[in-house]
Design an enzyme around this catalytic site. Structure first.
Site, PDB file in Angstrom:
ATOM      1  N   LYS A 185      -7.682  14.026   4.795  1.00  0.00           N
ATOM      2  CA  LYS A 185      -6.855  12.819   4.779  1.00  0.00           C
ATOM      3  C   LYS A 185      -5.871  12.927   5.935  1.00  0.00           C
ATOM      4  O   LYS A 185      -5.797  13.969   6.586  1.00  0.00           O
ATOM      5  CB  LYS A 185      -6.094  12.706   3.463  1.00  0.00           C
ATOM      6  CG  LYS A 185      -5.410  14.013   3.030  1.00  0.00           C
ATOM      7  CD  LYS A 185      -4.762  13.914   1.655  1.00  0.00           C
ATOM      8  CE  LYS A 185      -5.726  14.055   0.508  1.00  0.00           C
ATOM      9  NZ  LYS A 185      -6.008  12.854  -0.211  1.00  0.00           N
ATOM     10  N   ARG A 186      -5.102  11.855   6.174  1.00  0.00           N
ATOM     11  CA  ARG A 186      -4.060  11.949   7.191  1.00  0.00           C
ATOM     12  C   ARG A 186      -3.114  13.104   6.871  1.00  0.00           C
ATOM     13  O   ARG A 186      -2.911  13.450   5.713  1.00  0.00           O
ATOM     14  CB  ARG A 186      -3.254  10.631   7.210  1.00  0.00           C
ATOM     15  CG  ARG A 186      -3.965   9.488   7.898  1.00  0.00           C
ATOM     16  CD  ARG A 186      -4.293   9.822   9.326  1.00  0.00           C
ATOM     17  NE  ARG A 186      -3.076   9.909  10.116  1.00  0.00           N
ATOM     18  CZ  ARG A 186      -2.603   8.913  10.855  1.00  0.00           C
ATOM     19  NH1 ARG A 186      -3.251   7.783  10.943  1.00  0.00           N
ATOM     20  NH2 ARG A 186      -1.486   9.047  11.527  1.00  0.00           N
ATOM     21  N   HIS A 209       0.796  -1.233   0.000  1.00  0.00           N
ATOM     22  CA  HIS A 209       0.000   0.000   0.000  1.00  0.00           C
ATOM     23  C   HIS A 209       0.820   1.271   0.000  1.00  0.00           C
ATOM     24  O   HIS A 209       0.254   2.358   0.067  1.00  0.00           O
ATOM     25  CB  HIS A 209      -0.907   0.059   1.222  1.00  0.00           C
ATOM     26  CG  HIS A 209      -2.015  -0.934   1.179  1.00  0.00           C
ATOM     27  ND1 HIS A 209      -3.233  -0.664   0.632  1.00  0.00           N
ATOM     28  CD2 HIS A 209      -2.055  -2.210   1.597  1.00  0.00           C
ATOM     29  CE1 HIS A 209      -4.003  -1.729   0.726  1.00  0.00           C
ATOM     30  NE2 HIS A 209      -3.306  -2.687   1.309  1.00  0.00           N
ATOM     31  N   LYS A 256       1.655  14.425   1.411  1.00  0.00           N
ATOM     32  CA  LYS A 256       0.310  14.782   0.946  1.00  0.00           C
ATOM     33  C   LYS A 256       0.183  16.289   0.734  1.00  0.00           C
ATOM     34  O   LYS A 256      -0.777  16.773   0.152  1.00  0.00           O
ATOM     35  CB  LYS A 256      -0.741  14.285   1.939  1.00  0.00           C
ATOM     36  CG  LYS A 256      -0.792  12.745   2.043  1.00  0.00           C
ATOM     37  CD  LYS A 256      -1.844  12.282   3.033  1.00  0.00           C
ATOM     38  CE  LYS A 256      -1.778  10.792   3.330  1.00  0.00           C
ATOM     39  NZ  LYS A 256      -2.517   9.959   2.371  1.00  0.00           N
ATOM     40  N   THR A 264      -7.933   7.233  -1.851  1.00  0.00           N
ATOM     41  CA  THR A 264      -9.309   6.775  -2.039  1.00  0.00           C
ATOM     42  C   THR A 264     -10.291   7.915  -1.778  1.00  0.00           C
ATOM     43  O   THR A 264     -11.428   7.863  -2.258  1.00  0.00           O
ATOM     44  CB  THR A 264      -9.633   5.572  -1.129  1.00  0.00           C
ATOM     45  OG1 THR A 264      -9.080   5.806   0.160  1.00  0.00           O
ATOM     46  CG2 THR A 264      -9.064   4.292  -1.697  1.00  0.00           C
ATOM     47  N   LYS A 267     -13.923   8.960  -3.681  1.00  0.00           N
ATOM     48  CA  LYS A 267     -15.173   9.290  -2.985  1.00  0.00           C
ATOM     49  C   LYS A 267     -15.654  10.668  -3.408  1.00  0.00           C
ATOM     50  O   LYS A 267     -16.845  10.894  -3.636  1.00  0.00           O
ATOM     51  CB  LYS A 267     -14.957   9.238  -1.466  1.00  0.00           C
ATOM     52  CG  LYS A 267     -14.661   7.820  -0.974  1.00  0.00           C
ATOM     53  CD  LYS A 267     -14.040   7.799   0.425  1.00  0.00           C
ATOM     54  CE  LYS A 267     -13.477   6.417   0.714  1.00  0.00           C
ATOM     55  NZ  LYS A 267     -12.519   6.393   1.831  1.00  0.00           N
TER      56      LYS A 267
HETATM   57  C1  GLC Z   1      -2.516   3.648   2.111  1.00  0.00           C
HETATM   58  C2  GLC Z   1      -1.955   4.559   1.021  1.00  0.00           C
HETATM   59  C3  GLC Z   1      -3.046   5.144   0.143  1.00  0.00           C
HETATM   60  C4  GLC Z   1      -3.962   4.042  -0.342  1.00  0.00           C
HETATM   61  C5  GLC Z   1      -4.470   3.218   0.826  1.00  0.00           C
HETATM   62  C6  GLC Z   1      -5.306   2.050   0.380  1.00  0.00           C
HETATM   63  O1  GLC Z   1      -3.199   4.397   3.055  1.00  0.00           O
HETATM   64  O2  GLC Z   1      -1.198   5.598   1.592  1.00  0.00           O
HETATM   65  O3  GLC Z   1      -2.482   5.806  -0.963  1.00  0.00           O
HETATM   66  O4  GLC Z   1      -5.047   4.581  -1.040  1.00  0.00           O
HETATM   67  O5  GLC Z   1      -3.384   2.696   1.564  1.00  0.00           O
HETATM   68  O6  GLC Z   1      -4.608   1.246  -0.519  1.00  0.00           O
END
Ligand code: GLC
Length: 809
Positions: free
Chosen positions: A549-550, A361, A555, A657, A661
């Site tokens: 987001k985080r 990920h 980011k 993601t 959304k």
């Molecule tokens: C992690 C990544 C993100 C991704 C998510 C799900 O949080 O940083 O980019 O969308 O995993 O795969």
């Protein structure tokens, strides 16, 4: 797929009411009329969970193949409304509750939002559970039941303050504790070699700390209610009552309970993923506990069904490892097969590899876990022997195959430099390795995991992420969802590709105006929430420009703040300059020990304090930080947004993601060519998205060339230099001081995320995009085009790809 209309659950609202009322006496020993809203919610959730379990007991019994999704994080979000929708009983329950003098909305508001995840990875796991159930497959989650969620974020004087998230305070009505499915997990101790009479031998691990892993099961209801699966969350408890009575009598209560608290600590908290605390032994214990407990219960179920026919294990069981946290699945499965079921070593390795698959990920180095060998071996001595032996054989074979070339060894071996490398362990034991967007998978193949790709190219594949469109569109954005359903029917709930039918309305003026009204309604809803939780007013006539987001340097929330400061400065300098009236929305948590990210949160609050209180800008710009980002308030935010800020430095965000959304919720993306933004731009078409900035390969060139010098860039760009100066010249220090560390990050660390390089292009892109907002019909047509083409990002599609290519279900 047949969609359940809920009639076999409650025949009508009276039937619902009768069953619901009965539950109060059963569960609480008192009547509905005597209960608080919290209690009413609890009883309702218990009733719905029970209905779900009735379906569950029949839904996967005949499945020939079961998939277990191992993840240390599941960010479920509130379940009640989602399950009512999926069971097809929203209307009957809502009507019944009205009859009883309350409302679904009121009771649903009582639900906790369990923070059992950090962000995208944990929410993806929850979306996948939903889609697996929707696709009618037997797919189960396996995770940890943390006593406390990540943390509840409060803001004091502009700073993030972390408070304990006691999500279990009122109980969790969706779960059931399964004592009879508990298993034992051993840490430490020593490995003893036993010899039989005919020279055969075997090993056992003895002594150490024995922990009882107790599962709590949460039903997972698929839309259409054909299948109900379950999520199994493990809790750590003492294996036997080890209470020191002498210590207690002597008044030393801490010592009396020491054993219990040592064990319970294992499932007490969720680790923040980017805190650098990964060296903590407790984290390793968590990882092993949920891996071992999960596998033991899988083997138990397998044996009940198929006996000791281990040869065919991988034909019936898939074990999917979400990131490296469950990396021990491979060696642990081997250990259980060899030590407890007498399977041969080589055969056990093949079984494990055929059953296990792995998703990566992130390319962030801090997320590629490594453990010191000594720590690891001491805690898990028998498991370590398996890793050691598999790794030894691997190295031997590799050296033979590559004529003694040690380069590949250095990068791909598991044990190296006195560490256990968890990504390498995951890959060695997997028959499939996937990234989560096209770009990310290519980066894995070409750089981060290139040597693995050289050796076993056939195992690499891409599975672009997806999201639960039922939760994040149908449920989150009721106004828009209603409009969509009126236009194209309800088929899109089942099959998100049907959203495509909305294309027919892109020139329909009436529809576009209704869209506008729907967005307005969602903005009002968000504004009411923000007013209630923070006291801040939001003007719903403005553009809602969202980055949620985080908090992480890559980011680049910082880039967004710099843009706001640019607009502010320019308005003060030039009274004729009038940017589109905009509310900038931020939300997200920073890991507790991630100082830089926390400073960025403080900076947002300082900028908000300056900008929001300056009458000279006539309320054209407003900065709003919404505290405690979680699935529940995320749903409100996505629905209300016009612009989706996806501005990570290209090549750093694996997928993202929230970008999906927001696209689905008719927000236009303003983003870099990173992660899934690329696929979004392909689907939306260049006129319906705004891309800016360096591309991933250009970013790499900047790093490789060694010629970028942030100070030089500032010398040539006085506008930007002025903004950077504001960090330390006191202009933003009113709330709580200057921002030296951010200044240093840019100038001493030489702007590692290329914020300054992308700045001009970003501001230009923002101005162009927001200027086009004035022509609202054309804006809405583009926004609608985004929704219409977002069906690809349903997690249903992603899961179908996993089923076909990886799990072969
Ligand atoms: C992690 C990544 C993100 C991704 C998510 C799900 O949080 O940083 O980019 O969308 O995993 O795969």
């Amino acid at each position: 797929m047949a969609v359940n209309n809920g009639q076999n659950i409650f025949t009508d609202k009276q039937d619902f009411e009768d069953q619901y009322r009965d539950k109060f006496i059963q569960i609480l020993g008192k009547y509905y009329g005597e209960c608080t809203d919290q209690e009413r919610y609890n009883v309702l959730a218990r009733l719905i969970a029970e209905k779900a379990r009735e379906i569950q007991s029949t839904s996967y019994i005949h499945a020939n193949k079961q998939v277990y999704y191992f993840s240390l994080e599941f960010l479920l979000g509130p379940l009640l409304e989602n399950y009512l929708l999926n069971l097809g009983i929203t209307d009957v329950v809502a009507a019944g509750l009205e009859e009883m003098g309350t409302s679904l909305q009121k009771l649903a508001a009582q639900e906790v939002d369990p923070g059992l995840g950090n962000g995208g990875l944990g929410r993806l796991a929850a979306c996948f559970l939903d889609s697996m159930a929707h696709e009618g497959m037997a797919g189960f989650g396996n995770g940890m039941r943390y006593r406390y969620g990540l943390f509840r974020q409060e803001i004091k004087d502009g700073r993030q303050v972390e408070c304990t998230d006691n999500w279990l305070a009122n109980g969790y009505p969706w779960e059931v504790r399964k004592d009879d499915s508990s298993v034992l997990v051993r840490f430490g101790g020593t490995v003893v070699r036993h010899e039989g009479e005919n020279g055969d031998f075997w090993f056992s691990q003895e002594g150490g700390q024995v922990v009882k892993a107790v599962p709590y099961d949460v039903p997972i209801v698929g839309y259409g209610a054909k299948t109900v699966n379950k999520l199994r969350l493990w809790s750590a408890e003492p294996a036997e009552e080890d209470f020191d009575l002498d210590a207690f009598n002597a008044g030393d209560y801490a010592r009396a309970n020491k054993f219990r608290s040592d064990v319970e600590a294992i499932s007490t908290i969720l680790y923040p993923n980017d805190s650098g605390e990964h060296g903590r032994i407790l984290r390793l214990k968590q990882e092993y506990l949920f891996v071992s407990a999960g596998l033991q219960s899988i083997l138990r179920a397998y044996k009940d069904k198929y006996g000791e026919d281990w040869d065919h294990f991988a034909d019936h069981v898939c074990i999917h490892t979400n990131d490296t946290h469950p990396a021990m699945c491979g060696p642990e499965l081997m250990r259980l097969l060899v030590d407890e079921h007498g399977v041969d070593f080589n055969e056990a390795f093949d079984i494990a590899r055929n059953a296990i698959s792995y998703t990566n990920h992130t390319v962030m180095p801090e997320a590629l876990e490594k453990w010191p060998i000594n720590t690891f071996r001491e805690l898990l001595p028998r498991l370590y022997m398996f890793i050691d032996e598999v790794d030894r054989r691997y190295k031997e074979q590799l050296l033979a195959d590559s004529n003694g070339n040690t380069d590949l060894l250095a990068s791909t071996a598991v044990l190296w430099d006195n560490t256990v490398r968890m990504a390498n362990l995951s890959i060695l034991f997997s028959h499939s390795v996937n990234g989560v967007s096209d770009l990310h998978t290519n980066i894995l193949k070409q750089s981060v995991l290139k040597d693995f790709y050289k050796l076993r190219p056939e195992i690499f594949n891409n599975k672009t992420n997806g999201i639960c469109h039922r939760r994040f569109l149908a449920q989150a954005n009721t106004a828009y969802a209603k409009l969509i359903t009126e236009a194209i029917g309800t088929g899109w709930l089942d099959d998100a590709n049907e959203l495509n039918k909305l294309s027919a309305f892109e020139n329909d003026v009436e529809f576009l105006d209704e869209m506008d009204a729907a967005k307005r309604e969602e903005k009002e809803r968000l504004a009411a929430y923000v007013k209630k939780t923070t006291g801040i007013e939001m003007d719903t006539n403005t553009i809602f420009d969202t980055q949620v987001k985080r908090f992480h340097a890559y980011k680049r929330q910082l880039l967004n703040i710099f843009k706001i400061l640019y607009l502010y400065n320019r308005m003060l300098d030039d009274q004729s300059y009038k940017p589109a009236p905009t509310t900038f929305i931020f939300s997200g948590k920073a890991a507790q020990s991630y100082t830089f990210a926390k400073e960025v949160i403080r900076l947002i609050h300082s900028v908000a304090d300056v900008v929001n209180n300056d009458e000279r800008i006539e309320g054209r710009l407003k900065v709003v930080f919404i505290p405690n980002f979680a699935v529940s308030n995320a749903q409100l935010i996505y629905a209300a947004s016009d612009i989706s800020e996806q501005i990570s430095v290209a090549g750093a965000e694996a997928s993202g993601t929230s970008n999906m959304k927001l696209m689905m919720n008719a927000a236009l993306t303003l983003g870099t060519y990173d992660g899934s933004n690329i696929e979004i731009s392909e689907l939306a078409g260049p006129e319906n998205i705004k891309i800016f900035g360096l591309r991933a390969d250009e970013v790499q060139q900047v790093y490789a060339s060694g010629t970028y010098f942030a100070q030089n860039l500032l010398n040539q760009n006085p506008t930007l230099a002025r903004i950077v100066n504001m960090l330390t010249d006191g202009s933003l220090a009113r709330l709580s001081g200057n921002f030296e560390s951010i200044h240093d990050y840019l100038l001493i660390n030489n702007d590692p995320d290329l914020v300054l390089i992308d700045f001009d292009a970003y501001v230009k892109a923002w101005e162009e995009l927001t200027q086009s907002y004035a022509d609202r019909r054309s804006w809405n047509a583009r926004a609608l085009h985004n929704t219409a083409n977002s069906g690809f990002f349903s997690a249903d599609r992603t899961i179908r790809e996993y089923m076909e290519d990886i799990w072969h279900v």
